[in-house]
Design a protein around this motif. Structure first.
Motif, mmCIF file in Angstrom:
data_model
loop_
_atom_site.group_PDB
_atom_site.id
_atom_site.type_symbol
_atom_site.label_atom_id
_atom_site.label_comp_id
_atom_site.label_asym_id
_atom_site.label_seq_id
_atom_site.Cartn_x
_atom_site.Cartn_y
_atom_site.Cartn_z
ATOM 1 N N VAL A 1 0.809 -1.218 0.000
ATOM 2 C CA VAL A 1 0.000 0.000 0.000
ATOM 3 C C VAL A 1 0.844 1.271 0.000
ATOM 4 O O VAL A 1 0.307 2.366 -0.009
ATOM 5 N N CYS A 2 2.167 1.137 -0.016
ATOM 6 C CA CYS A 2 3.051 2.299 -0.093
ATOM 7 C C CYS A 2 3.465 2.584 -1.527
ATOM 8 O O CYS A 2 4.038 3.626 -1.807
ATOM 9 N N ASN A 3 3.211 1.664 -2.426
ATOM 10 C CA ASN A 3 3.577 1.809 -3.830
ATOM 11 C C ASN A 3 2.510 2.651 -4.528
ATOM 12 O O ASN A 3 1.367 2.226 -4.677
ATOM 13 N N LYS A 4 2.894 3.845 -4.964
ATOM 14 C CA LYS A 4 1.945 4.783 -5.573
ATOM 15 C C LYS A 4 1.309 4.227 -6.839
ATOM 16 O O LYS A 4 0.124 4.429 -7.079
ATOM 17 N N LEU A 5 2.090 3.532 -7.658
ATOM 18 C CA LEU A 5 1.534 2.977 -8.890
ATOM 19 C C LEU A 5 0.486 1.906 -8.606
ATOM 20 O O LEU A 5 -0.551 1.855 -9.267
ATOM 21 N N VAL A 6 0.760 1.060 -7.634
ATOM 22 C CA VAL A 6 -0.200 0.017 -7.265
ATOM 23 C C VAL A 6 -1.461 0.655 -6.692
ATOM 24 O O VAL A 6 -2.577 0.239 -7.016
ATOM 25 N N LEU A 7 -1.289 1.679 -5.859
ATOM 26 C CA LEU A 7 -2.456 2.357 -5.286
ATOM 27 C C LEU A 7 -3.295 3.028 -6.363
ATOM 28 O O LEU A 7 -4.524 2.981 -6.314
ATOM 29 N N LEU A 8 -2.657 3.658 -7.333
ATOM 30 C CA LEU A 8 -3.405 4.281 -8.421
ATOM 31 C C LEU A 8 -4.146 3.247 -9.258
ATOM 32 O O LEU A 8 -5.277 3.474 -9.682
ATOM 33 N N ALA A 9 -3.502 2.127 -9.506
ATOM 34 C CA ALA A 9 -4.105 1.099 -10.348
ATOM 35 C C ALA A 9 -5.178 0.287 -9.623
ATOM 36 O O ALA A 9 -6.225 -0.022 -10.202
ATOM 37 N N LEU A 10 -4.931 -0.040 -8.353
ATOM 38 C CA LEU A 10 -5.820 -0.981 -7.652
ATOM 39 C C LEU A 10 -6.540 -0.402 -6.441
ATOM 40 O O LEU A 10 -7.476 -1.022 -5.939
ATOM 41 N N GLY A 11 -6.065 0.716 -5.923
ATOM 42 C CA GLY A 11 -6.615 1.239 -4.679
ATOM 43 C C GLY A 11 -6.053 0.473 -3.491
ATOM 44 O O GLY A 11 -5.370 -0.534 -3.644
ATOM 45 N N THR A 12 -6.366 0.944 -2.299
ATOM 46 C CA THR A 12 -5.828 0.320 -1.088
ATOM 47 C C THR A 12 -6.317 -1.111 -0.917
ATOM 48 O O THR A 12 -5.526 -2.019 -0.645
ATOM 49 N N SER A 13 -7.614 -1.326 -1.084
ATOM 50 C CA SER A 13 -8.129 -2.692 -0.905
ATOM 51 C C SER A 13 -7.623 -3.618 -2.001
ATOM 52 O O SER A 13 -7.322 -4.782 -1.744
ATOM 53 N N GLY A 14 -7.490 -3.122 -3.223
ATOM 54 C CA GLY A 14 -6.950 -3.937 -4.311
ATOM 55 C C GLY A 14 -5.488 -4.280 -4.092
ATOM 56 O O GLY A 14 -5.043 -5.382 -4.426
ATOM 57 N N ALA A 15 -4.743 -3.323 -3.518
ATOM 58 C CA ALA A 15 -3.332 -3.580 -3.245
ATOM 59 C C ALA A 15 -3.189 -4.717 -2.239
ATOM 60 O O ALA A 15 -2.322 -5.577 -2.382
ATOM 61 N N MET A 16 -4.031 -4.721 -1.223
ATOM 62 C CA MET A 16 -3.953 -5.781 -0.209
ATOM 63 C C MET A 16 -4.585 -7.088 -0.700
ATOM 64 O O MET A 16 -4.129 -8.168 -0.352
ATOM 65 N N THR A 17 -5.632 -6.992 -1.513
ATOM 66 C CA THR A 17 -6.333 -8.187 -1.974
ATOM 67 C C THR A 17 -5.627 -8.869 -3.145
ATOM 68 O O THR A 17 -5.551 -10.094 -3.197
ATOM 69 N N TRP A 18 -5.113 -8.075 -4.085
ATOM 70 C CA TRP A 18 -4.547 -8.638 -5.304
ATOM 71 C C TRP A 18 -3.020 -8.562 -5.363
ATOM 72 O O TRP A 18 -2.377 -9.528 -5.762
ATOM 73 N N PHE A 19 -2.462 -7.402 -5.024
ATOM 74 C CA PHE A 19 -1.024 -7.227 -5.196
ATOM 75 C C PHE A 19 -0.220 -7.925 -4.109
ATOM 76 O O PHE A 19 0.783 -8.585 -4.409
ATOM 77 N N ALA A 20 -0.612 -7.805 -2.859
ATOM 78 C CA ALA A 20 0.138 -8.428 -1.757
ATOM 79 C C ALA A 20 0.279 -9.943 -1.933
ATOM 80 O O ALA A 20 1.381 -10.478 -1.761
ATOM 81 N N PRO A 21 -0.787 -10.658 -2.304
ATOM 82 C CA PRO A 21 -0.602 -12.106 -2.518
ATOM 83 C C PRO A 21 0.282 -12.437 -3.731
ATOM 84 O O PRO A 21 0.855 -13.518 -3.806
ATOM 85 N N ALA A 22 0.399 -11.501 -4.682
ATOM 86 C CA ALA A 22 1.222 -11.743 -5.869
ATOM 87 C C ALA A 22 2.699 -11.446 -5.620
ATOM 88 O O ALA A 22 3.551 -11.834 -6.426
#
Length: 154
Positions: free
Chosen positions: A95-116
């Motif tokens: 959730v500190c990665n600005k690009l991930v936050l812009l693309a997925l939002g906070t919940s998307g970052a934790m739901t999709w990006f963190a497991p990846a």
């Protein structure tokens, strides 16, 4: 690699150290007042960072040519660069990665990006290992001619 000069070994050590600092500081694995982290560091972040640093340092050393060798006409930097960037994304705070936050939002970052992120870590290490292997095998199969006294010797 047994035939590497002290210059190459030094380049590998400096490259590994620089990689560690360049990845660990902005991802807050090394705690500094410059960066913070909203999500705790995962148990696998440091082993991934150490593997990335060692492979990156060794890969960098393959670009250091002996003082008497001619310049290599071919460089394969893209795979190593992609591996390093993926490692940075893998060990960073989701959730500190600005690009991930812009693309997925906070919940998307934790739901999709963190497991990846563990998958990104594996891919980064595989790419760095592949790039290193290719560079080392290329040196063995096609050694550069040496310049002795202004003349090229094969």
């Amino acid at each position: 690699m047994r035939t590497w000069t002290p210059r190459r070994l030094l380049a590998a050590a400096v490259g590994a150290t620089a990689t560690t600092v360049l990845i660990a500081v902005p991802t807050d694995l090394i705690d500094t007042p410059l960066f913070g982290r909203s999500v705790p560091v995962t148990w696998w972040a440091w082993p991934v960072l150490i593997a990335t640093a060692v492979l990156s340092g060794l890969l960098l050393a393959t670009y250091v040519r002996p003082g008497d060798a001619m310049r290599s006409p071919r460089a394969e930097r893209r795979v190593g660069t992609v591996g390093g960037v993926l490692s940075l994304l893998a060990v960073g705070c989701p959730v500190c990665n600005k690009l991930v936050l812009l693309a997925l939002g906070t919940s998307g970052a934790m739901t999709w990006f963190a497991p990846a992120q563990p998958l990104l870590a594996i891919v980064s290490i595989v790419l760095l290992g592949w790039a290193l292997r290719r560079r080392v095998l290329g040196e063995r199969q096609c050694p550069l001619p040496a310049v002795v006294g202004g003349r090229v010797e094969r």
